[in-house]
Design a protein around this motif. Structure first.
Motif, PDB file in Angstrom:
ATOM      1  N   UNK A  91       0.774  -1.254  -0.109  1.00 46.98           N
ATOM      2  CA  UNK A  91       0.076   0.200   0.141  1.00 46.98           C
ATOM      3  C   UNK A  91       0.769   1.357  -0.234  1.00 46.98           C
ATOM      4  N   UNK A  92       2.011   1.161   0.353  1.00 46.42           N
ATOM      5  CA  UNK A  92       3.042   2.249   0.498  1.00 46.42           C
ATOM      6  C   UNK A  92       3.886   2.497  -0.692  1.00 46.42           C
ATOM      7  N   UNK A  93       3.899   1.522  -1.926  1.00 41.29           N
ATOM      8  CA  UNK A  93       4.367   1.601  -3.251  1.00 41.29           C
ATOM      9  C   UNK A  93       3.988   3.076  -3.834  1.00 41.29           C
ATOM     10  N   UNK A  94       4.731   3.768  -4.348  1.00 37.63           N
ATOM     11  CA  UNK A  94       4.550   5.057  -5.082  1.00 37.63           C
ATOM     12  C   UNK A  94       3.374   4.894  -6.131  1.00 37.63           C
ATOM     13  N   UNK A  95       3.301   3.588  -6.640  1.00 37.93           N
ATOM     14  CA  UNK A  95       2.374   3.657  -8.080  1.00 37.93           C
ATOM     15  C   UNK A  95       1.347   2.694  -7.392  1.00 37.93           C
ATOM     16  N   UNK A  96       0.895   2.557  -6.127  1.00 32.76           N
ATOM     17  CA  UNK A  96      -0.142   1.743  -5.747  1.00 32.76           C
ATOM     18  C   UNK A  96      -1.536   2.254  -6.262  1.00 32.76           C
ATOM     19  N   UNK A  97      -2.245   1.521  -6.715  1.00 28.05           N
ATOM     20  CA  UNK A  97      -3.469   2.076  -7.337  1.00 28.05           C
ATOM     21  C   UNK A  97      -4.789   0.885  -6.834  1.00 28.05           C
ATOM     22  N   UNK A  98      -4.556   0.382  -5.749  1.00 29.20           N
ATOM     23  CA  UNK A  98      -5.748  -0.748  -5.389  1.00 29.20           C
ATOM     24  C   UNK A  98      -5.314  -2.017  -6.128  1.00 29.20           C
ATOM     25  N   UNK A  99      -6.510  -2.545  -5.913  1.00 31.74           N
ATOM     26  CA  UNK A  99      -6.302  -4.233  -6.291  1.00 31.74           C
ATOM     27  C   UNK A  99      -6.666  -4.202  -7.874  1.00 31.74           C
ATOM     28  N   UNK A 100      -5.718  -4.738  -8.802  1.00 30.78           N
ATOM     29  CA  UNK A 100      -5.813  -4.731 -10.376  1.00 30.78           C
ATOM     30  C   UNK A 100      -7.241  -5.582 -10.393  1.00 30.78           C
ATOM     31  N   UNK A 101      -7.128  -6.653  -9.709  1.00 31.91           N
ATOM     32  CA  UNK A 101      -8.413  -7.612 -10.018  1.00 31.91           C
ATOM     33  C   UNK A 101      -9.783  -6.803  -9.681  1.00 31.91           C
ATOM     34  N   UNK A 102      -9.732  -6.185  -8.605  1.00 35.61           N
ATOM     35  CA  UNK A 102     -11.099  -5.362  -8.400  1.00 35.61           C
ATOM     36  C   UNK A 102     -11.259  -4.233  -9.124  1.00 35.61           C
ATOM     37  N   UNK A 103     -10.207  -3.520  -9.535  1.00 37.05           N
ATOM     38  CA  UNK A 103     -10.275  -2.550 -10.492  1.00 37.05           C
ATOM     39  C   UNK A 103     -10.897  -2.980 -11.927  1.00 37.05           C
ATOM     40  N   UNK A 104     -10.392  -4.271 -12.396  1.00 33.97           N
ATOM     41  CA  UNK A 104     -11.031  -4.907 -13.600  1.00 33.97           C
ATOM     42  C   UNK A 104     -12.491  -5.275 -13.273  1.00 33.97           C
ATOM     43  N   UNK A 105     -12.703  -5.729 -12.295  1.00 34.18           N
ATOM     44  CA  UNK A 105     -14.162  -5.917 -12.127  1.00 34.18           C
ATOM     45  C   UNK A 105     -15.031  -5.136 -12.042  1.00 34.18           C
ATOM     46  N   UNK A 106     -14.589  -3.798 -11.452  1.00 32.95           N
ATOM     47  CA  UNK A 106     -15.321  -2.526 -11.310  1.00 32.95           C
ATOM     48  C   UNK A 106     -15.414  -2.193 -12.712  1.00 32.95           C
ATOM     49  N   UNK A 107     -14.681  -2.178 -13.627  1.00 33.62           N
ATOM     50  CA  UNK A 107     -14.635  -1.592 -14.904  1.00 33.62           C
ATOM     51  C   UNK A 107     -15.510  -2.540 -15.746  1.00 33.62           C
ATOM     52  N   UNK A 108     -15.348  -3.670 -15.794  1.00 28.25           N
ATOM     53  CA  UNK A 108     -15.800  -4.722 -16.642  1.00 28.25           C
ATOM     54  C   UNK A 108     -16.999  -5.585 -16.437  1.00 28.25           C
ATOM     55  N   UNK A 109     -17.244  -5.717 -15.118  1.00 31.59           N
ATOM     56  CA  UNK A 109     -18.348  -6.308 -14.340  1.00 31.59           C
ATOM     57  C   UNK A 109     -18.314  -7.898 -14.565  1.00 31.59           C
ATOM     58  N   UNK A 110     -19.294  -8.430 -14.947  1.00 29.46           N
ATOM     59  CA  UNK A 110     -19.523  -9.632 -15.527  1.00 29.46           C
ATOM     60  C   UNK A 110     -18.676 -10.180 -16.463  1.00 29.46           C
ATOM     61  N   UNK A 111     -18.313  -9.014 -17.450  1.00 28.97           N
ATOM     62  CA  UNK A 111     -17.343  -9.521 -18.452  1.00 28.97           C
ATOM     63  C   UNK A 111     -15.971  -9.651 -18.113  1.00 28.97           C
ATOM     64  N   UNK A 112     -15.392  -9.273 -16.731  1.00 29.11           N
ATOM     65  CA  UNK A 112     -14.254  -9.340 -16.558  1.00 29.11           C
ATOM     66  C   UNK A 112     -13.779 -10.870 -16.788  1.00 29.11           C
ATOM     67  N   UNK A 113     -12.252 -11.054 -16.899  1.00 29.00           N
ATOM     68  CA  UNK A 113     -11.781 -12.191 -17.306  1.00 29.00           C
ATOM     69  C   UNK A 113     -12.005 -13.140 -16.043  1.00 29.00           C
ATOM     70  N   UNK A 114     -12.134 -14.485 -16.086  1.00 33.22           N
ATOM     71  CA  UNK A 114     -12.384 -15.550 -15.061  1.00 33.22           C
ATOM     72  C   UNK A 114     -11.232 -15.351 -14.040  1.00 33.22           C
ATOM     73  N   UNK A 115      -9.926 -14.903 -14.737  1.00 29.58           N
ATOM     74  CA  UNK A 115      -8.777 -15.081 -13.586  1.00 29.58           C
ATOM     75  C   UNK A 115      -9.156 -13.810 -12.539  1.00 29.58           C
ATOM     76  N   UNK A 116     -10.192 -13.105 -12.604  1.00 29.97           N
ATOM     77  CA  UNK A 116     -10.320 -12.338 -11.390  1.00 29.97           C
ATOM     78  C   UNK A 116     -11.160 -13.003 -10.228  1.00 29.97           C
ATOM     79  N   UNK A 117     -11.818 -13.939 -10.666  1.00 29.67           N
ATOM     80  CA  UNK A 117     -12.325 -14.812  -9.579  1.00 29.67           C
ATOM     81  C   UNK A 117     -11.419 -15.902  -9.330  1.00 29.67           C
ATOM     82  N   UNK A 118     -10.581 -16.415 -10.037  1.00 34.86           N
ATOM     83  CA  UNK A 118      -9.551 -17.411  -9.682  1.00 34.86           C
ATOM     84  C   UNK A 118      -8.634 -17.061  -8.588  1.00 34.86           C
TER      85      UNK A 118
END
Length: 176
Positions: A91-118
């Protein structure tokens, strides 16, 4: 440049751009420009943006999980608490932007790749491995909520504090 180098350059560019700006905001031409890989080769290696998004998330999953596992394995702290120590560093890294997987799900919803759930299922399984023997079965579920909640709070307010606060709650749960 061979295909392996092209893949690496494309995934490096995709990871930086998708994570920083979002998947939908970044087009394939921008990834091509950032990677230096010709458009024809990009589309030969990744015929659609969805395949590049999936490859980016799969690689990120491997790196993220390996980093967490290595940190827990070398920590002098109890394994569950070591997870939150690692999160505080992330969380302290300068380029931290949250969870890439939750970000992807937030953008793509149900169309997010299965790797998000995995990824989330793997995180739950890892937490279940780390709980002390004899702990209630629900403890891994509770820890997952703490990890995800701390990550979300840190995305809005970067820094180690959300992980530290979640670590304190985890300590209370472990003491029961």
């Amino acid at each position: 440049m061979d295909d392996e180098e092209a893949r690496t350059r494309l995934l490096d560019a995709a990871e930086e751009l998708f994570y920083r700006h979002g998947i939908q905001a970044v087009g394939m031409d921008r990834i091509r420009a950032a990677s230096g890989v010709p458009l024809k080769r990009l589309y030969r290696l990744y015929p659609a943006k969805e395949s590049l998004v999936t490859a980016y998330l799969e690689r990120r999953d491997r790196r993220w999980t390996a980093g967490l596992r290595a940190s827990v394995a070398t920590s002098a702290q109890p394994p569950v608490l070591a997870v939150f120590d690692w999160l505080a560093q992330w969380f302290s890294e300068p380029d931290f932007r949250g969870c890439a997987f939750l970000n992807a799900y937030g953008e793509l919803g149900a169309a997010a790749p299965e790797v998000v759930r995995v990824h989330k299922a793997e995180l739950h399984a890892l937490l279940a491995e780390l709980v002390p023997a004899g702990a209630p079965p629900a403890l891994a579920d509770q820890l997952l909520v703490l990890v995800e909640g701390a990550t979300t709070v840190a995305a809005l307010s970067p820094g180690p504090e959300p992980a530290r606060r979640a670590r304190e709650v985890a300590k209370l749960l472990l003491s029961k």
